[in-house]
Structures are given as structure tokens and as C-alpha cells.
Scaffold this motif. Structure first.
Motif, PDB file in Angstrom:
ATOM      1  N   GLY A 232     -40.185 -25.736 -24.182  1.00 36.14           N
ATOM      2  CA  GLY A 232     -39.892 -25.874 -25.604  1.00 36.14           C
ATOM      3  C   GLY A 232     -39.787 -24.554 -26.334  1.00 36.14           C
ATOM      4  O   GLY A 232     -38.905 -24.361 -27.174  1.00 36.14           O
ATOM      5  N   GLY A 233     -40.681 -23.616 -26.011  1.00 38.17           N
ATOM      6  CA  GLY A 233     -40.648 -22.319 -26.676  1.00 38.17           C
ATOM      7  C   GLY A 233     -39.372 -21.557 -26.379  1.00 38.17           C
ATOM      8  O   GLY A 233     -38.757 -20.972 -27.286  1.00 38.17           O
ATOM      9  N   THR A 234     -38.965 -21.578 -25.118  1.00 40.62           N
ATOM     10  CA  THR A 234     -37.738 -20.874 -24.732  1.00 40.62           C
ATOM     11  C   THR A 234     -36.522 -21.497 -25.397  1.00 40.62           C
ATOM     12  O   THR A 234     -35.645 -20.788 -25.911  1.00 40.62           O
TER      13      THR A 234
ATOM     14  N   LEU B 290     -33.850 -20.092 -28.517  1.00 43.80           N
ATOM     15  CA  LEU B 290     -32.383 -20.123 -28.415  1.00 43.80           C
ATOM     16  C   LEU B 290     -31.765 -21.029 -29.478  1.00 43.80           C
ATOM     17  O   LEU B 290     -30.546 -21.221 -29.490  1.00 43.80           O
ATOM     18  N   GLY B 291     -32.603 -21.595 -30.328  1.00 45.93           N
ATOM     19  CA  GLY B 291     -32.105 -22.478 -31.376  1.00 45.93           C
ATOM     20  C   GLY B 291     -31.804 -23.885 -30.901  1.00 45.93           C
ATOM     21  O   GLY B 291     -31.055 -24.608 -31.566  1.00 45.93           O
ATOM     22  N   ILE B 292     -32.401 -24.282 -29.790  1.00 48.77           N
ATOM     23  CA  ILE B 292     -32.158 -25.611 -29.223  1.00 48.77           C
ATOM     24  C   ILE B 292     -33.415 -26.466 -29.402  1.00 48.77           C
ATOM     25  O   ILE B 292     -34.500 -26.079 -28.972  1.00 48.77           O
ATOM     26  N   HIS B 293     -33.272 -27.610 -30.019  1.00 49.73           N
ATOM     27  CA  HIS B 293     -34.374 -28.542 -30.221  1.00 49.73           C
ATOM     28  C   HIS B 293     -33.918 -29.911 -29.709  1.00 49.73           C
ATOM     29  O   HIS B 293     -33.149 -30.609 -30.364  1.00 49.73           O
ATOM     30  N   LEU B 294     -34.416 -30.282 -28.540  1.00 47.75           N
ATOM     31  CA  LEU B 294     -33.952 -31.496 -27.877  1.00 47.75           C
ATOM     32  C   LEU B 294     -34.562 -32.794 -28.404  1.00 47.75           C
ATOM     33  O   LEU B 294     -33.830 -33.754 -28.654  1.00 47.75           O
ATOM     34  N   PRO B 295     -35.883 -32.901 -28.537  1.00 48.25           N
ATOM     35  CA  PRO B 295     -36.471 -34.211 -28.872  1.00 48.25           C
ATOM     36  C   PRO B 295     -35.889 -34.816 -30.141  1.00 48.25           C
ATOM     37  O   PRO B 295     -35.596 -34.117 -31.109  1.00 48.25           O
ATOM     38  N   PHE B 296     -35.707 -36.132 -30.089  1.00 39.14           N
ATOM     39  CA  PHE B 296     -35.239 -36.920 -31.232  1.00 39.14           C
ATOM     40  C   PHE B 296     -33.851 -36.508 -31.706  1.00 39.14           C
ATOM     41  O   PHE B 296     -33.556 -36.475 -32.892  1.00 39.14           O
TER      42      PHE B 296
END
Length: 273
Positions: free
Chosen positions: A121-123, A127-133
Motif C-alpha cells: 500500500g505504501g509503495t 505512486l498515486g495509486i489507491h486500489l481499495p474501493f
């Protein structure tokens, strides 16, 4: 009464009695959906924006998940089919694990891996990537749960290619890449197609991992199975329509796959002769 060869013949009546309970168990719930379905409301329900959004989202994410699984799973299946190495059985078990893993546990594991506080999650956040939801999370959850179906079928397809054909290609100067592209992949193509079909069907029906990792956001993560869950709480007609739709699509896909597999030469045996 005995059959030729000394084997005892099975009476048809006894066989029917033995098979009937399982057939009833499998067929009765499916038939109940269509018997309760009011076909006069089907078109009205299918025209509702919420259902259309869920249908569009399910088809889009399932196609994307299938594409991702095929791209990432083909090299893995080829490796498992053609190489012997330490830890191979462990890797095979890990690949098949999502088939027996409770979907909610799979979704939680994805959250622990790709959430804001997860291992990656931190990496991803940097990079500006937020996967959940998000819609991307739906694709990840579907791909995670459906991947074993493709890898298993592809591995079996690669293992089924006659090694003599590969040896003949090698004697003609073809390297491993050329042998894969010109010999192995074409002969294993039916198995790859079957695996991709099963992957799409599994992704389309995914529920537990999706709702845990991606949530249930209308228009963003609410797929058809999640829409059925929501509709059950307030709109039985909508739940019946959506359930009937999923049942019909899954049945047609499996029936088409069975028919193709039963067709002589479809698995590439004729091409290998």
C-alpha cells in the motif's frame, strides 16, 4: 444378470434412484428462480439505471480480469507444464489456493496487501495509486479468484501437446520461443480458450472478495452479484431478474464450452497427427 466380460449389469431403475437426489439438489434451486420470475417485469427491471450500471460494470471488469489473467497466467502455466524445479508443488498449491479459499478471506488478504496500510500500500500510494474501493479493485479481486481456472486449464493444454512435435521443430532449428508460438500455443489453444471462458464466468459471479476489497459502491464497484445482494433486501423482482440473468449467462457459457470440447478434433488431436 451379467454383462459380457463377467461384470454385473446395473439396473436402470436403481441407477435413476441413485442419481435422482443429486439431480434434484442441483436443479431445484435453479428452476425455482425461473418459476418465481415474473417475465412481464423483466424488461422494466433491465431498463433501470442501477441494473444497467451493474451489468455494464460486471461485463467490463470481467473482461479486463480475464485479459489480465490470460496475459499473466500463460507464462506461469507454461513454466509449470514444461519445467521441473524445487518448490514446483508448492507453487501449484499456491496457484490453486483461491479455488478453496473463502472469498471473504481472499478479499481481506487483498486488503492487507494493497490497502493503505498493506504490504504494497505504501509503495502504491507513493505512486498515486489507491486500489481499495475502486473499479480497479474489482478487477484485481476477480482476477485473483478466477486465475486458478485459467492456469489449470492452460497447464493441462500445454502438457497435452505431443513432445515429438516439439522435438521435430527443434531439429528444424526452432528455438523455444518459436516452438511455443508455432507449435505449442496453436495446439493448446482450445484448452487456453476453455480456461479463459471459465475465468470469465468465475469473474462474472465473484462476490465475497469483491465486496470485501472493493466495497459496494453504485456505479463504481457494485457488480451484478452485489446488485442481487442489495436487491434481496428491498426488491425481490429485481433480485430474481438479476439472478436469472447470471444463471442464464453462466449456463450458456458452460454449455457452449462442453459442446466445443465434445466436438471431434477440437482439442487439437487431429492437428497433431
Amino acid at each position: 444378470m451379467r454383462e459380457p466380460g463377467g461384470k454385473r449389469a446395473t439396473r436402470p431403475g436403481l441407477l435413476v434412484l441413485a442419481v435422482a437426489p443429486m439431480v434434484v439438489l442441483l436443479v431445484l434451486p435453479l428452476a425455482a428462480v425461473y418459476l418465481r420470475l415474473d417475465f412481464r417485469t423483466v424488461l422494466d427491471k433491465l431498463a433501470e439505471p442501477e441494473i444497467l450500471d451493474a451489468l455494464r460494470l460486471s461485463l467490463t471488469t470481467s473482461i479486463c480480469a480475464t485479459f489480465a489473467v490470460v496475459m499473466l497466467g500463460t507464462p506461469l502455466a507454461y513454466l509449470l507444464a514444461t519445467r521441473g524445479f524445487v518448490g514446483r508443488h508448492l507453487l501449484e498449491a499456491l496457484v490453486d489456493l483461491p479455488m478453496v479459499l473463502p472469498p471473504t478471506v481472499a478479499g481481506f488478504a487483498l486488503l492487507m496487501a494493497f490497502g493503505r496500510a498493506g504490504l504494497a500500500g505504501g509503495t502504491l500510494g507513493a505512486l498515486g495509486i489507491h486500489l481499495p474501493f475502486t473499479t480497479a479493485a474489482v478487477v484485481v479481486a476477480q482476477a485473483f479468484m478466477a486465475a486458478p481456472f485459467y492456469v489449470s486449464a492452460a497447464r493441462a493444454g500445454f502438457q497435452g501437446v505431443d513432445s515429438r512435435l516439439l522435438e521435430a521443430a527443434a531439429t528444424l532449428g526452432a528455438d523455444e520461443r518459436a516452438r511455443f508460438v508455432r507449435v505449442m500455443a496453436p495446439l493448446a489453444a482450445p484448452a487456453l480458450a476453455a480456461g479463459a471462458t471459465m475465468t470469465f464466468a468465475r469473474a462474472l459471479g465473484e462476490f465475497g472478495a469483491t465486496i470485501t476489497f472493493a466495497g459496494n459502491l453504485p456505479g463504481a464497484t457494485r457488480t451484478l452479484p452485489l446488485a442481487v445482494y442489495v436487491a434481496l433486501q428491498s426488491d425481490l423482482d429485481a433480485a430474481l431478474v438479476l439472478s436469472a440473468m447470471l444463471l442464464a449467462v453462466s449456463f450458456v457459457l458452460l454449455l457452449a464450452l462442453r459442446g466445443a470440447l465434445a466436438r471431434p478434433g477440437w482439442m487439437g488431436r487431429d492437428a497433431a497427427r
